[in-house]
Design an enzyme around this catalytic site. Structure first.
Site, PDB file in Angstrom:
ATOM      1  N   GLY B  12      14.722  22.975  41.460  1.00  0.00           N
ATOM      2  CA  GLY B  12      15.162  24.137  42.238  1.00  0.00           C
ATOM      3  C   GLY B  12      15.597  23.658  43.614  1.00  0.00           C
ATOM      4  O   GLY B  12      15.845  22.463  43.829  1.00  0.00           O
ATOM      5  N   ALA B  14      14.042  23.144  46.443  1.00  0.00           N
ATOM      6  CA  ALA B  14      13.230  22.117  47.099  1.00  0.00           C
ATOM      7  C   ALA B  14      13.441  20.761  46.423  1.00  0.00           C
ATOM      8  O   ALA B  14      13.665  19.745  47.098  1.00  0.00           O
ATOM      9  CB  ALA B  14      11.757  22.516  47.073  1.00  0.00           C
ATOM     10  N   ARG B 298       7.026  43.223  53.248  1.00  0.00           N
ATOM     11  CA  ARG B 298       6.966  43.581  51.834  1.00  0.00           C
ATOM     12  C   ARG B 298       5.623  44.130  51.395  1.00  0.00           C
ATOM     13  O   ARG B 298       5.563  45.057  50.590  1.00  0.00           O
ATOM     14  CB  ARG B 298       7.312  42.351  51.001  1.00  0.00           C
ATOM     15  CG  ARG B 298       8.757  42.000  51.161  1.00  0.00           C
ATOM     16  CD  ARG B 298       9.125  40.770  50.397  1.00  0.00           C
ATOM     17  NE  ARG B 298      10.577  40.605  50.445  1.00  0.00           N
ATOM     18  CZ  ARG B 298      11.219  39.553  49.976  1.00  0.00           C
ATOM     19  NH1 ARG B 298      10.536  38.562  49.431  1.00  0.00           N
ATOM     20  NH2 ARG B 298      12.520  39.489  50.057  1.00  0.00           N
ATOM     21  N   GLU B 404       8.006  26.471  46.855  1.00  0.00           N
ATOM     22  CA  GLU B 404       7.037  27.536  46.565  1.00  0.00           C
ATOM     23  C   GLU B 404       5.719  26.971  46.041  1.00  0.00           C
ATOM     24  O   GLU B 404       4.671  27.600  46.164  1.00  0.00           O
ATOM     25  CB  GLU B 404       7.621  28.533  45.551  1.00  0.00           C
ATOM     26  CG  GLU B 404       6.724  29.749  45.328  1.00  0.00           C
ATOM     27  CD  GLU B 404       7.330  30.816  44.417  1.00  0.00           C
ATOM     28  OE1 GLU B 404       8.527  30.721  44.106  1.00  0.00           O
ATOM     29  OE2 GLU B 404       6.600  31.736  44.025  1.00  0.00           O
ATOM     30  N   SER B 419      11.921  32.295  52.136  1.00  0.00           N
ATOM     31  CA  SER B 419      11.588  31.358  51.054  1.00  0.00           C
ATOM     32  C   SER B 419      12.702  30.350  50.841  1.00  0.00           C
ATOM     33  O   SER B 419      12.432  29.164  50.643  1.00  0.00           O
ATOM     34  CB  SER B 419      11.318  32.105  49.754  1.00  0.00           C
ATOM     35  OG  SER B 419      12.438  32.872  49.383  1.00  0.00           O
ATOM     36  N   LEU B 420      13.950  30.778  50.899  1.00  0.00           N
ATOM     37  CA  LEU B 420      15.037  29.811  50.720  1.00  0.00           C
ATOM     38  C   LEU B 420      14.975  28.781  51.839  1.00  0.00           C
ATOM     39  O   LEU B 420      15.192  27.592  51.627  1.00  0.00           O
ATOM     40  CB  LEU B 420      16.389  30.526  50.711  1.00  0.00           C
ATOM     41  CG  LEU B 420      16.606  31.490  49.551  1.00  0.00           C
ATOM     42  CD1 LEU B 420      18.012  32.072  49.589  1.00  0.00           C
ATOM     43  CD2 LEU B 420      16.379  30.801  48.224  1.00  0.00           C
TER      44      LEU B 420
END
Lengths: 252, 664
Positions: B12, B14, B298, B404, B419-420
């Site tokens: 992904g 990372a 969130r 993550e 997160s990105l």
């Protein structure tokens, strides 16, 4: 009363075996897609004629139609299993759901095929921006909104393989590189930095299996799940390879 | 001397970021992924990536405020130095992505466009339509392909990580991996092992995560001795589309671009939603949180939606829980910016969200917790020492964790579009650490280790496979997984109650016993997905227990971890003196709670279940303060807290770091 779906799957144990159909009865659920159907078969791998079998091997990953993994041929149309909704298939008049692997790639098992040739082609056309390195060298080139709006749709290609599955020119007897790869070459040739490798890409598209192998059936653009204007890309690549060849002629 | 290698598990954002950065430094990488890396779960990220930018900077923003929003939004559970480093890197990360050709949306003048995301007042989020994750991963995938063509990267796609190879001295020397087609198991010698294996949403059955997000790799590392931290902190995203196979994300960008969340004031009003006049609609987020409106963090949006549906009975539908997410009032131009997600809704629900409000409900989305890693703090900057071999290094020498899969950046609750940033930042940032680690190793790399070390590790996994595949019993792995998902979703998501959590921990134990009686329908040795899934189910059970036990033991409310039994009652008096007294009581209770629970949960594997301990959190940069979004009496609490902590107590530790003058 619960409804039952008749699901036919073309199965193949491994790359060297023949294929055969297996039929399953799967309980209908509101909103289910073909991936859910495969999950239900996995949980209860028994055929419609009550024979024990193995779960169907299939690819699935994001289930949102952005990763391209679950591409297969469903009721004669190549598409992603995740976005193939059972209700839609039934509304299209199908009494049966018929699933088979894509035909343009070697079958690994059941619905899993080897699409690595698509990634190999991306290497051939240098589908990347050759930056100086990954240290911070400031921002990238200024890009107009119009340029972004042209690049973004091409950049959504998920290498799912729908276009080559539908393309009559992409087959065992031809070296045709396929619409997705041509479109990626066009994408990188249009990038302010990416275009430094433009002639290398055009050399590939001018060669064997390149742009001249396109038969202009326009099937690709009809099946692309992301509505990528593949035929526009092919037309553009056609013009660019022509000027490239003329330039080669004059030695520059 | 043998050539040194780094084994990266997971392709992904990372994993790709570290791979390209290592290749650039001339280091050979084995990149292992269960799917072709281009199909990794990062493609599902929609809304964007956060960074301070030239525009926000002139509106008073800076990296310090990005840090402040991130740790405040995360309820102060993060160690602050890594977060500071990440926020400082934000602009650099965006520059690089821009240079790599990511088709970020543009302003009319050709600059990067930004949108606002939750938990901040600034427009920090750069985006590419509503498929930003897909666009970012493609850019990195292309770079890695370039290095693959140059021979520096060797990909193992459709290969699964089975576990690290750890020698007698406790050093990791590589990984055992399995070809998911031939089912052949082999070793990969590596001088460092990098786990970039993402989250573990499948423990909850259906979530917004992809089918590969089983947490299997984390579970295998955990069983091999890597500690796991803050497992109980699982983000439940407020807006997802319910589905039979997964819960599809409906990005926060829908609200960032002006989308509004509401329910009809009259329960289960059957009128066409657009015909309901605005004074008969309950815009509950806007009413309850006037400052942030629909863009509250969130965890809060999720609890409010849950509360409106479950406690107040205001769900839009009678038989199902959902609220409206309404983008019908937005302009066609804005709809275009959101095209990627609006298409998803239309494709999967058969309804055009441009015309009809979407029906959404919260879904498990992200693991704030993850494998434990270390860092080295820079005393001058308050950030990290770049290149330190401690950064992202787990407690097992030679195993590094990023993305993550690690626990460091998001604390008790992750802000949208961070997160990105954390994935790409950690991938780039760990590369010099790995270079230094390789240099620090004595001559003779992993490949020079005795063959018996590698063969022995392979043999263990081969034997585990043989045993599991032949296991005879009456338990069906898919049905057991469904039960696990239902249990975890019921007990360890939005509202957590100790009685239920205890029941959950006990049930997971029972499930583990039942797992011993599991039967695999497919006994074959070719592309056996049935077996791979069943093996991962064992890891899911291990990790479910870490999550549930962590939640059971943590008796407080923090970020996504909400236990009403331990909620400090909000001040509510209308009489000023009494209100002040109540605020003081609130702050006293808050102080006591932080003394006890402002700690990282550290889980250690034992065969009889996880052992938990608690470690201090480095809050040396920004002193913890009450998180008062929408809380009644917020101002008086903040004032009381400021008075209580004025002058500093000196117990915050670390070196003094001076905030920029404009920081608040």
């Amino acid at each position: 009363m619960s409804r039952t779906l008749e699901v036919k799957v073309l199965r193949q144990a491994d790359p060297h075996s023949g294929s055969h159909w297996e039929t399953f009865d799967v309980a209908y659920e509101a909103g289910m897609n073909v991936t859910t159907v495969m999950q239900r078969i996995a949980a209860n791998p028994v055929t419609a004629d009550h024979r024990d079998t193995t779960p169907v091997a299939y690819d699935a990953c994001c289930l949102e139609e952005v990763c391209g993994a679950c591409t297969m041929v469903i009721n004669d149309r190549v598409r992603q299993a995740c976005s193939a909704l059972v209700d839609t298939l039934l509304a299209d008049g199908a009494g049966v759901i018929e699933v088979r692997p894509m035909t343009k790639f070697p079958v690994i098992r059941d619905l899993v095929v080897d699409r690595s040739p698509m990634f190999q082609s991306l290497k051939r056309v240098k589908a990347w921006v050759r930056v100086d390195g990954y240290y911070d060298l400031g921002s990238g080139p200024r890009v107009t909104r119009q340029e972004q709006e042209e690049a973004y749709p091409l950049s959504r290609c998920m290498s799912c393989g729908c276009c080559v599955e539908a393309c009559p020119q992409f087959n065992d007897h031809s070296a045709f590189i396929g619409p997705a790869t041509i479109s990626q070459a066009v994408l990188f040739n249009s990038h302010p930095t990416g275009k430094v490798d433009r002639d290398d890409r055009l050399a590939v598209l001018s060669g064997v299996g390149g742009i001249v192998d396109c038969g202009n059936s326009q099937n690709c653009v009809k099946v692309c799940p992301k509505d990528i204007p593949l035929t526009d890309s092919i037309a553009k690549a056609g013009r660019d390879t022509t000027t490239y060849k003329i330039r080669q002629w004059f030695g520059r | 001397m043998a050539k040194q290698h780094v084994v990266v598990i997971g392709g992904g954002l990372a994993g790709l970021a570290v791979t390209m950065r290592l290749a650039e430094a001339g280091i050979h990488v084995y990149l292992v992924s269960m799917v072709p890396v281009k199909r990794s779960h990062s493609v599902c990220a929609q809304g964007g990536i956060n960074s301070v930018n030239e525009l926000t900077r002139q509106q008073g923003d800076n990296e310090w405020l990005h840090l402040d929003d991130t740790v405040y939004g995360g309820d102060f559970l993060q160690h602050q130095p890594p977060v500071k480093e990440m926020c400082d890197w934000g602009p650099r990360v965006i520059h690089l992505l821009d240079r790599l050709g990511v088709p970020f949306n543009r302003t009319p003048e050709g600059f990067l466009d930004q949108r606002r995301f939750g938990g901040t007042m600034f427009k920090r989020t750069a985006f590419a339509g509503a498929t930003t994750g897909q666009q970012l991963i493609y850019a990195l995938d292309e770079q890695v392909r370039r290095w693959e063509a140059d021979g520096l990267v060797e990909k193992f796609e459709y290969w699964e990580f089975l576990g690290p190879i750890v020698d007698e001295s406790g050093h990791c020397r590589g990984a055992v991996v399995q070809d998911m087609f031939s089912m052949k198991i082999r070793s990969l010698a590596g001088d460092a092992l990098v786990l970039a294996t993402g989250g573990c949403g499948l423990i909850y059955g259906r979530s917004t995560m992809s089918m590969i997000c089983t947490g299997g790799a984390a579970g295998r590392a955990f069983k091999s001795g890597v500690h796991y931290a803050n497992g109980e902190f699982i983000q439940v995203h407020p807006t997802a589309i319910p589905g039979t196979d997964k819960l599809r994300l409906m990005s926060e960008s829908a609200r960032g671009e002006g989308g509004r969340v509401w329910v009809p004031a009259k329960p289960q009003d059957t009128r066409d939603p657009l015909s309901i006049p605005s004074d008969e609609r309950y815009y509950f987020l806007e009413e309850r949180y006037p400052k942030y409106g629909n863009l509250v963090p969130r965890d809060i949006a999720t609890r409010e939606i849950f509360d409106v549906c479950v406690n107040q009975g205001l769900s839009v539908e009678r038989g199902a829980l959902c609220v409206y997410l309404d983008v019908t009032e937005l302009s066609p131009e804005t709809h275009k910016k959101l095209e990627g997600i609006l298409e998803i809704y239309e494709k999967f629900q058969g309804v055009d969200p441009r015309q009809v409000p979407m029906k959404i409900f919260p879904a498990v989305h992200y693991s704030m917790g993850g494998l434990w890693v270390d860092y080295e703090r820079d005393g001058n900057t308050g950030g990290l020492v770049e290149g330190s071999v401690r950064n992202h290094h787990s407690n097992v020498p030679g195993i590094f964790v990023i993305g993550e899969a690690d626990y460091q950046y998001h604390g008790g609750n992750r802000l949208g579009a961070n997160s990105l940033l954390s994935c790409i930042f950690t991938g780039l940032f760990v590369a010099p650490t790995l270079e230094n680690w390789l240099k620090s190793l004595p001559k003779g790399g992993a490949e020079d280790q005795p063959v018996s070390l590698f063969d022995g590790a392979v043999a263990v996994h081969q034997s585990d496979m043989d045993v599991l595949i032949r296991n005879q019993g009456d338990e069906n792995p898919y049905k057991l997984h469904e039960e696990l998902g239902e249990l975890m979703t019921r007990c360890v998501t939005v509202v957590r109650i100790n009685k239920e959590l205890q029941d959950c921990v006990d049930k997971i134990g029972e499930f583990q016993e039942r797992y011993g009686r599991i039967s695999i329908a497919d006994k074959g040795e070719w592309t056996n997905q049935n077996f791979s899934f069943t093996r991962a189910l064992g890891d899911m059970l291990t990790m479910a227990r870490v999550i549930a036990k962590g939640a059971l033991q943590r008796d407080e409310c923090r970020g996504a971890h909400f236990k009403p039994e331990f909620l400090i009652p909000a001040p509510e008096s209308d009489e000023p003196a009494e209100l002040r007294r109540q605020a003081q009581t609130w702050c006293d209770a808050f102080k006591v709670k932080n003394e006890k629970w402002l700690k990282s949960t550290i889980a250690k594997y034992t065969p009889s279940g996880p052992e938990l301990s608690y470690a201090d959190v480095d809050t040396s940069l920004i002193p913890p303060r009450p998180r008062t979004y929408g809380l009644k009496g917020a101002e008086i609490i903040e004032e009381t807290w400021r008075n209580m902590t004025a002058g500093g107590t000196g117990d915050r530790g670390g070196d003094a770091v001076v905030a920029p003058a404009s920081a608040s």
